[in-house]
Design an enzyme around this catalytic site. Structure first.
Site, short mmCIF file in Angstrom:
data_model
loop_
_atom_site.label_atom_id
_atom_site.label_comp_id
_atom_site.label_asym_id
_atom_site.label_seq_id
_atom_site.Cartn_x
_atom_site.Cartn_y
_atom_site.Cartn_z
CB ILE A 1 -0.93 0.00 1.24
CG1 ILE A 1 -1.97 1.12 1.17
CG2 ILE A 1 -0.14 0.07 2.52
CD1 ILE A 1 -3.04 1.01 2.27
CB CYS B 1 6.00 -0.72 1.69
SG CYS B 1 6.32 0.54 0.46
#
Lengths: 214, 81
Positions: free
Chosen positions: A76, A169
């Site tokens: 993400i 992430c």
């Protein structure tokens, strides 16, 4: 290498442009192209990302920020104006078809550009680009017929407070920084784009060019 | 149809280092006809996704790795006839 500057664009419009450029590159209708742009606020999830890394969905919903699932690798991240997006649509040479090497080269390009902005950026054992243990750039790529798309986002002048509402992430323990935070002043985005273009050209031509050294 | 007519499709080398590769999405199904170079399956490493092309023209007769399953370079992922 061709440079395509899109300005500030919606994520999906930039993705459409990337996909068209990928098809053109596969068909030989265009050369390797580095797409540079910024995005209006949006959260993106990589192919293997779950919603658990979106810590505060209400925060983004209240602001009208969409959460999009994408075809890139990685987990993400959050995009907004002032963050420089670099999307290399490159055909990997037959003798250098290695996804890891390609991501290494993206990170090396970003390190080169950031150092020229006055930021002491480094690579570490973890993916991304880092400044004193804080993450400043995030990678996530995709390939079709060995032509790359997606790429890297670099925090330049963007508001990084929203990263506290996600696990960037998928890593809950990381701090995030930006060029502005490191320098204590905003950095000219036009100059940032020029430095990124120079860095990608230099780093990739050293590895993939006629006089390749890696 | 002779079994010897089938050809195994192996996961190609896409990286020297990324470790396990995850089968993320099959683009074709068993029974589909494909041309050489058509995308068969999307696989993922830590930071990359990669569309694996068909090495030959034919019909996909079996899919040997499920979505979400880990695979290594050289693993048989499908068979084509």
């Amino acid at each position: 290498m061709r440079i395509a500057e899109l300005g500030i664009v919606d994520y999906l419009n930039a993705l459409d442009f990337q996909k068209k450029t990928v098809e053109d590159r596969i068909a030989g209708r265009t050369e390797d192209t580095l797409i540079l742009c910024e995005h209006r606020p949006v959260v993106t999830l990589g192919r293997t990302s779950g919603n658990k890394d979106l810590l505060d969905p209400a925060f983004f919903q209240k602001k009208g920020v969409k959460v999009l699932r994408t075809s890139r690798g990685g987990l993400i991240t959050y995009h907004s104006p002032g963050q420089l997006m670099a999307y290399p649509v490159f055909l990997l040479p037959e003798n250098s078809r290695d996804v890891s090497l390609f991501i290494d080269l993206i990170e090396k390009s970003v390190v080169r550009a950031l150092r020229r902005m006055g930021v002491d950026a480094r690579r570490s054992g973890r993916r991304g680009v880092w400044v004193s243990g804080k993450k400043i750039a995030f990678t996530g790529v995709a390939f079709r017929r060995w032509v790359s798309y997606h790429g890297v986002c670099v925090n330049v002048n963007n508001d990084i407070s929203a990263f506290g509402k996600i696990n960037p992430c998928g890593e809950p323990d990381i701090e995030v920084t930006s060029v502005r935070a490191e320098l204590g002043r905003p950095f000219d985005m036009r100059e940032a784009r020029a430095l990124a273009a120079e860095a990608f050209e230099t780093v990739f031509s050293a590895c993939y060019g006629a006089k390749a050294v890696c | 149809m002779k079994r010897s007519d089938t050809r195994k499709i192996h996961l190609p080398v896409i990286s020297g280092r990324e470790g396990d590769i995850i089968i993320t999405r099959w683009i074709v199904r068993e029974g589909d006809s494909v041309r050489m170079g058509d995308d068969l399956v999307e696989v993922s490493t830590d930071k990359a996704t990669f569309d694996v092309p068909s090495p030959a023209e034919g019909r996909i007769v079996s899919i040997r790795k499920r979505e979400g399953e880990a695979a290594r370079t050289g693993d048989i992922i499908a068979e084509i006839i």
